[in-house]
Scaffold this motif. Sequence first.
Motif, short mmCIF file in Angstrom:
data_model
loop_
_atom_site.label_atom_id
_atom_site.label_comp_id
_atom_site.label_asym_id
_atom_site.label_seq_id
_atom_site.Cartn_x
_atom_site.Cartn_y
_atom_site.Cartn_z
N PHE A 20 0.68 -1.24 -0.22
CA PHE A 20 0.01 0.13 0.17
C PHE A 20 0.64 1.32 0.00
O PHE A 20 0.69 2.26 -0.79
N GLY A 24 1.09 3.61 -3.11
CA GLY A 24 0.65 4.96 -3.07
C GLY A 24 1.67 6.09 -3.46
O GLY A 24 1.05 7.01 -4.13
N VAL A 134 -3.30 2.70 -9.18
CA VAL A 134 -4.20 2.60 -7.98
C VAL A 134 -5.41 1.26 -8.17
O VAL A 134 -5.52 0.72 -7.02
N LEU A 138 -3.09 -0.70 -5.40
CA LEU A 138 -4.02 -0.17 -4.24
C LEU A 138 -5.25 -0.96 -4.10
O LEU A 138 -5.78 -1.03 -3.10
#
Length: 162
Positions: A20, A24, A134, A138
């Motif tokens: 993450f 990120g 993303v 993520l």
Amino acid sequence: MPSAVVSSQGAFTALRFGRFAAMGTVAVLILIAGVWASWGSAQHVMLTKGRESGTIKVTRCGADTCSGPYAPISAGSRARGSVVIEKTVAVRKGQTYTVVVKPGSDDVVRSGPAGVLYAWVPLGGALLLAAVVVAGGLRRTRMAWVLAGSGIALLTAAFVTV
């Protein structure tokens, strides 16, 4: 045996947090790079107070740039025999464009809605690239769709306007 399960869960949590944090960071860096690449031209187009504005009639085009005489519109601007504009698909020989002069140079950038949207095209590409990071890294599909939709909207608006 319970300690092995706790240790395994701790390692899984650490790896998930690491993924993450890494993804990120990559997504944020991509977006920062898009803004940075766009701001070089966008600042001249968006913050026009005190800047020289006028028109250029493109008379010559080379491999990377086009040039032509500059006619002032704003007060305090002076006429120039030749200014240089970046050659893109939106700049054609024989056409006249409204432009803003970059301070301290004879380089100009397009102004108005077309200039603003064209200046932010690198951000549109960064939004699309960040959407992939993303979604994949993520696992945030809604946020990825918002980023991708924003990038597509920006690129489409720039294409239609220019």
